[in-house]
Design an enzyme around this catalytic site. Structure first.
Site, PDB file in Angstrom:
ATOM      1  N   GLY A  84      38.914  35.833  45.366  1.00  0.00           N
ATOM      2  CA  GLY A  84      37.516  36.701  46.149  1.00  0.00           C
ATOM      3  C   GLY A  84      36.468  36.650  45.070  1.00  0.00           C
ATOM      4  O   GLY A  84      36.854  36.865  43.867  1.00  0.00           O
ATOM      5  N   GLY A 162      43.019  28.568  55.643  1.00  0.00           N
ATOM      6  CA  GLY A 162      42.873  27.798  54.497  1.00  0.00           C
ATOM      7  C   GLY A 162      43.858  27.614  53.729  1.00  0.00           C
ATOM      8  O   GLY A 162      45.168  27.641  54.344  1.00  0.00           O
ATOM      9  N   ARG A 244      41.490  40.421  53.400  1.00  0.00           N
ATOM     10  CA  ARG A 244      40.604  41.535  52.936  1.00  0.00           C
ATOM     11  C   ARG A 244      40.605  42.730  53.500  1.00  0.00           C
ATOM     12  O   ARG A 244      40.504  42.502  54.965  1.00  0.00           O
ATOM     13  CB  ARG A 244      39.277  40.830  52.647  1.00  0.00           C
ATOM     14  CG  ARG A 244      39.005  40.022  51.440  1.00  0.00           C
ATOM     15  CD  ARG A 244      39.318  40.951  50.221  1.00  0.00           C
ATOM     16  NE  ARG A 244      39.017  40.259  48.798  1.00  0.00           N
ATOM     17  CZ  ARG A 244      40.076  39.560  48.061  1.00  0.00           C
ATOM     18  NH1 ARG A 244      41.246  39.746  48.499  1.00  0.00           N
ATOM     19  NH2 ARG A 244      39.555  39.014  46.838  1.00  0.00           N
ATOM     20  N   HIS A 292      47.796  46.096  47.234  1.00  0.00           N
ATOM     21  CA  HIS A 292      47.183  44.520  47.079  1.00  0.00           C
ATOM     22  C   HIS A 292      47.975  43.777  45.683  1.00  0.00           C
ATOM     23  O   HIS A 292      47.559  43.639  44.718  1.00  0.00           O
ATOM     24  CB  HIS A 292      45.924  44.916  46.649  1.00  0.00           C
ATOM     25  CG  HIS A 292      45.029  43.744  46.529  1.00  0.00           C
ATOM     26  ND1 HIS A 292      43.600  43.937  46.751  1.00  0.00           N
ATOM     27  CD2 HIS A 292      45.332  42.231  46.138  1.00  0.00           C
ATOM     28  CE1 HIS A 292      43.150  42.630  46.776  1.00  0.00           C
ATOM     29  NE2 HIS A 292      44.096  41.629  46.435  1.00  0.00           N
ATOM     30  N   GLY A 294      49.363  40.851  46.328  1.00  0.00           N
ATOM     31  CA  GLY A 294      49.467  39.550  46.782  1.00  0.00           C
ATOM     32  C   GLY A 294      49.723  38.433  45.571  1.00  0.00           C
ATOM     33  O   GLY A 294      50.507  37.462  45.494  1.00  0.00           O
ATOM     34  N   SER A 295      48.759  38.565  44.285  1.00  0.00           N
ATOM     35  CA  SER A 295      49.038  37.584  43.440  1.00  0.00           C
ATOM     36  C   SER A 295      49.817  38.138  42.312  1.00  0.00           C
ATOM     37  O   SER A 295      49.737  37.714  41.378  1.00  0.00           O
ATOM     38  CB  SER A 295      47.760  36.998  42.811  1.00  0.00           C
ATOM     39  OG  SER A 295      47.031  38.313  42.462  1.00  0.00           O
TER      40      SER A 295
HETATM   41  O1  LIG Z   1      42.289  36.703  43.820  1.00  0.00           O
HETATM   42  C1  LIG Z   1      42.009  37.488  44.571  1.00  0.00           C
HETATM   43  O2  LIG Z   1      41.004  37.319  45.379  1.00  0.00           O
HETATM   44  C2  LIG Z   1      42.983  38.717  44.961  1.00  0.00           C
HETATM   45  O3  LIG Z   1      42.763  39.347  46.042  1.00  0.00           O
HETATM   46  C3  LIG Z   1      43.961  39.043  43.901  1.00  0.00           C
HETATM   47  O4  LIG Z   1      45.272  38.963  44.546  1.00  0.00           O
END
Ligand SMILES: O=C(O)C(=O)CO
Length: 328
Positions: A84, A162, A244, A292, A294-295
Site C-alpha cells: 500500500g 490482483g 484495506r 493487520h 497479513g504480511s
Molecule cells: O504491505 C502492505 O500494504 C500491508 O498492508 C502490510 O501487510
C-alpha cells in the site's frame, strides 16, 4: 532532475526493520534510523529527514508535502516497505522528481494464506470454540453447538482479483468450492487459471456465500460495503477483509452483523488502525478482528525489507526500481 551525490548517499529508515534490507543498504549508504518498533512521531520524522537522499518508510508514516520540504531538494527516493502507498503523496513526489517505490509481490503468499485462514476461522467459528474451551464451557458433545458453514459447494466472491485475490482463489479451489466469482476494475486474463467468472459488483454481493475483499483503497472502493450493500447480501454470507479497512463502512457492518443482514465477518484490516478495543465490532461473537497481520511472516517481512532497500539502491544507480508507483 538527477542530483550528483557527494560521498555515500544518506538514507533515513523510519523504524527497526528486518536486518537483510539493512545489510544491503549499509554497504553503499550512510544510514540513520528511528530505533524503535513503534511508529515515529511526525515531528521526529520532520526533524530526522533533513538532508537525506533516500527515505525508507512504512505505511504508518505520512509522507506529505511537509516531510518532503523538510527533507530538502536532494531527496531522490521514497521507498515504502509495504504494498500500500496511500500514506505517500505520490503526486507531490512526482512534481519534485522523487521516485516512489513499494514492495509488490513479496507478501502475496503471506496475505493470501492469512485470508484463507481468516475465512476458515470465521466460517467455522473457531475462535468461539477456543474461547468456550478457555471459559470452561465445553460440556458433553452437543449436536447443535457452534455450527459453522462448509466451503464445499459454496460460491466465493473476490473483490479485486490482483495478485492476492488470485492467490486466495488458487488456495480455495481445492476446498471444492462450486464457483469463484470476481469483480475488479477490469476483467483479468489469469482468472481462467482458477475458473473465476467476472461479474458485476451487484452480482458478486448477491450471489456469494463468502466474500473476500482483496482490493486497494481508492475513491472507487471507499465504503463499497455499506448498509445498502449488506442489505443485498445473503443473510448467511460471510465477509472477509484483508485489503484495506476503508473499503468497509464499519458502523454499517456492525449494524448488519447485529441485525442479521449477514452472518459473520473476519477483518484483518480496519478503519481506523488500530481499532480501539472499545469499538463495538470487537464485542461481537460473529466478528473476528485481527491486528493487520497479513504480511506477518519472516519470509514476507525479510523480502519486504530487502525489496525496499534494493528499490533505494536502484534509484541511486539510475536504474528502475522493481516497485515504482505513479499517480493513477
Ligand atoms: O504491505 C502492505 O500494504 C500491508 O498492508 C502490510 O501487510
Amino acid at each position: 532532475m538527477a542530483f550528483k551525490l557527494k560521498g555515500k548517499p544518506k538514507v533515513y529508515v523510519t523504524r527497526l526493520v528486518p536486518q537483510p534490507g539493512i545489510d544491503i543498504l549499509e554497504k553503499e549508504c550512510e544510514l540513520t534510523f528511528w530505533k524503535s518498533d513503534e511508529a515515529i512521531p511526525q515531528e521526529e520524522l520532520l526533524k530526522n529527514v533533513r538532508g537525506v537522499d533516500g527515505l525508507f518508510c512504512m505505511l504508518t508514516d505520512q509522507i506529505d508535502k511537509h516531510v518532503l520540504d523538510a527533507a530538502g531538494p536532494q531527496l531522490q527516493v521514497v521507498a515504502t516497505m509495504s504494498v500500500g502507498f496511500e500514506h505517500i503523496d505520490v503526486a507531490e513526489c512526482e512534481k519534485r522528481n522523487i521516485v516512489v517505490a513499494n514492495t509488490p509481490n513479496v507478501s502475496t503468499d503471506s496475505v493470501a494464506e492469512l485470508t484463507v485462514a481468516l475465512l476458515l476461522l470465521t466460517s467455522r467459528r473457531l475462535l468461539e470454540g477456543v474461547t468456550a474451551v478457555k471459559n470452561g464451557e465445553w460440556g458433553a458433545w452437543k449436536p447443535m453447538w457452534l455450527l459453522g458453514t462448509e466451503m464445499t459447494q459454496r460460491t466465493v466472491g473476490i473483490l479485486g482479483l490482483g495478485r492476492i485475490g488470485y492467490g486466495v482463489a488458487r488456495r480455495l479451489r481445492p476446498f471444492g468450492v462450486r464457483k469463484i466469482l470476481y469483480h475488479d476494475v477490469v476483467s483479468v486474463s489469469y482468472a481462467s487459471d482458477v475458473g473465476a467468472e467476472f461479474v458485476t459488483f451487484e452480482e458478486l454481493i448477491k450471489e456469494s456465500d463468502f466474500i473476500c475483499i482483496c482490493c486497494n483503497l481508492t475513491a472507487q472502493t471507499r465504503h463499497k460495503f455499506n448498509k445498502d450493500t449488506f442489505k443485498k447480501m445473503k443473510k448467511s454470507a460471510i465477509l472477509v477483509n484483508s485489503g484495506r479497512g476503508g473499503v468497509v463502512h464499519h458502523d454499517d457492518l456492525y449494524n448488519a452483523l447485529v441485525n442479521g443482514d449477514i452472518a459473520a465477518a473476519g477483518l484483518d484490516v480496519t478503519e481506523p488502525e488500530p481499532l480501539p478495543a472499545s469499538h463495538p465490532l470487537i464485542s461481537l461473537s460473529n466478528c473476528i478482528v485481527l491486528p493487520h497481520m497479513g504480511s506477518n511472516t519472516w519470509e514476507s517481512r525479510n523480502s519486504m525489507s530487502t525489496t525496499a532497500a534494493k528499490n533505494i539502491l536502484a534509484v541511486f544507480h539510475k536504474e528502475k526500481p522493481m516497485g515504482e508507483v505513479h499517480v493513477k
